[in-house]
Scaffold this active site. Structure first.
Site, PDB file in Angstrom:
ATOM      1  N   CYS A  59     -48.305  21.548 -48.149  1.00 42.03           N
ATOM      2  CA  CYS A  59     -47.356  22.133 -49.083  1.00 42.03           C
ATOM      3  C   CYS A  59     -46.116  21.272 -49.168  1.00 42.03           C
ATOM      4  O   CYS A  59     -45.957  20.291 -48.439  1.00 42.03           O
ATOM      5  CB  CYS A  59     -46.995  23.565 -48.669  1.00 42.03           C
ATOM      6  SG  CYS A  59     -45.984  23.672 -47.186  1.00 42.03           S
ATOM      7  N   GLY A  60     -45.236  21.656 -50.077  1.00 42.20           N
ATOM      8  CA  GLY A  60     -43.929  21.035 -50.203  1.00 42.20           C
ATOM      9  C   GLY A  60     -42.866  22.049 -49.858  1.00 42.20           C
ATOM     10  O   GLY A  60     -42.967  23.222 -50.235  1.00 42.20           O
TER      11      GLY A  60
END
Length: 493
Positions: A2-3
């Site tokens: 994820c970011g």
């Protein structure tokens, strides 16, 4: 994968809402690009005094790779708010149908430790961890000991009207000191078998939880130069992927400009393209039932110029000519667009979200020319010091930068050679088992023997070639300049 984007900033106590600052806005697009499956934001305020609040904003995008559905982040629990960019391979049981983010959130809620980071040393896998404890109003953040997931800290601009703290830094943990033992093993075969078994376990942990792909798609891709490190990983991946699934081998080449007097088109027959085809032949011979999809990613000078600014933004704070020459191949590999041979040689884009990288083999098994130089100058002690420097520098020099580049198109990088249990195992071996720099071809001797045992005979003898020279990206970045200029800072663009 994820970011994560987190900001803390002062806002007036009675203001109804705050305008997103420039830095937060600039991060939104690249954060979303890291995780195309979901994106959401958690925001809260913590009273500071009668005039000011601290506003916390945590935005997370998700590339869903675990469990039967997408677990949206940040995850709000009874205790707080969790953002998890990582994979749990060991330390916490995560079934094939489970999601590791959900498991970690449950674990934090079920324990009474004051600092949730106390749970992390038991976990093997790459991660960047952010947790806001809503009960104690405490923010915790950390990355794994090798910084295999990027998390940067943007410095506070004290001249700005609203001072903002934003996460994005690497927390470097100390690595096990490399051990040396002058004894020579009498049973090299047993060491080769043990090495293969341990490396295969590391590979298995990194691919067994990838969701099943659509028919004809690859669930995993290998960053593939044709070198011994990545070729051995490809052969081991073959053991754990269903026989009817393809494995994508991503091979990047930068245009070789024709001679000024020539009318020929740019060529892409760079060293990594040639060695990649040779290793492909050995993989097909060793594993004939597997569909090995050799993806030729050809990059023109024009494309480099068009994407230069984006690449420089992603590799920041690394900012030298050498960094740019290493960043280009990873960026265009992440994009995943090239050509492959099917019924005909035709355009192809990989569907794989997980990329397997051979990073870490050279640093631990004396694969670089500087290792031989250190050995020739200062003997075993000099070699040990150089190996330790390379291992210690991996987080700041390579891993966080590479994570930002590869994830820029919604991919996740995984590093079997940097599994912490595998690093500990290699660190415990005598140097005489891992390499023999007193002879030609003695670098990475243990790995080369393992590759030969897997049927990669010619590949096992291939000499090391740096990525920027094998792909010829050095000519695009300017790293083919005289050595004194290679490490110079790039001009701001």
């Amino acid at each position: 994968m994820c970011g994560i984007s987190l900001s803390l900033r002062l806002v007036p106590h009675h203001s109804s809402s705050s305008v997103q600052d420039h830095l937060s806005k600039s991060l939104e697009a690249p954060i979303k690009a890291r995780g195309p499956d979901s994106y959401q934001t958690f925001q809260t305020r913590i009273p500071l005094d009668s005039q000011w609040d601290v506003e916390l904003t945590l935005s997370v995008s998700v590339l869903s790779l675990r469990g039967t559905g997408t677990v949206r982040q940040p995850v709000v629990t009874h205790r707080g708010v969790l953002a998890w960019n990582g994979q749990i391979f060991q330390g916490v049981h995560v079934g094939k149908e489970d999601n590791d983010t959900a498991k970690l959130a449950e674990l934090i809620d079920s324990t009474d430790v004051d600092d949730p980071r106390a749970l992390l040393p038991h976990i093997e896998g790459p991660y960047a961890f952010v947790f806001f404890d809503t009960k104690t109003q405490t923010l915790f953040f950390q990355v794994d000991p090798l910084s295999r997931r990027s998390l940067l800290i943007h410095p506070i601009d004290h001249n700005a009207p609203m001072q903002t703290f934003m996460l994005s830094s690497t927390r470097v943990e100390s690595l096990s000191r490399l051990q040396d033992d002058p004894r020579v093993s009498d049973d090299n075969e047993s060491h080769v078998a043990d090495f293969l078994q341990r490396l295969a376990s590391s590979v298995r942990r990194r691919i067994e939880n990838i969701p099943n792909p659509r028919s004809g798609d690859a669930r995993v891709a290998v960053l593939f130069s044709g070198g011994v490190d990545c070729s051995l990983l490809a052969a081991l991946i073959h053991r754990f992927i269903p026989a009817d699934e393809p494995i994508d081998l991503l091979n990047v080449a930068f245009a070789q400009l024709p001679d000024a007097k020539s009318v020929d088109l740019p060529r892409f027959d760079v060293p990594d393209r040639l060695s990649g085809r040779q290793s492909l032949g050995e993989l097909r011979a060793a594993c004939p039932r597997r569909q090995w999809r050799f993806v030729e990613i050809n990059v023109s000078q024009k494309e480099c110029e068009e994407h230069r600014s984006a690449v420089m933004d992603l590799m920041y704070p690394n900012a030298t000519e050498m960094d740019l020459s290493l960043a280009y191949p990873l960026y265009f590999a992440s994009r995943g667009q090239g050509h492959a041979q099917a019924e005909a040689y035709e355009p192809y884009s990989t569907a794989a979200k997980v990329y397997i990288s051979g990073l870490g083999a050279d640093e631990q098994l004396a694969g670089y020319a500087r290792h031989r130089g250190a050995f020739q100058r200062d003997g075993i002690g000099g070699l040990l010091d150089e190996l330790q420097k390379d291992l210690d520098r991996l987080p700041t020099r390579n891993l966080a930068r590479d994570d930002r580049l590869i994830s820029s198109h919604g991919r996740e990088s995984r590093y079997p050679y940097l599994d912490l249990s595998f690093v500990t195992y290699l660190s415990s071996l005598p140097l005489s088992i891992k390499c023999d720099l007193s002879r030609e071809g003695g670098d990475k001797a243990l790995l080369r023997a393992a590759a030969a045992k897997c049927g990669l005979t010619e590949t096992s003898q291939r000499i090391k070639r740096a990525m920027q020279f094998g792909t010829r990206s050095a000519k695009m970045s300017g790293q083919d300049k005289p050595r004194a200029k290679r490490g110079q800072q790039l001009a701001n663009e």
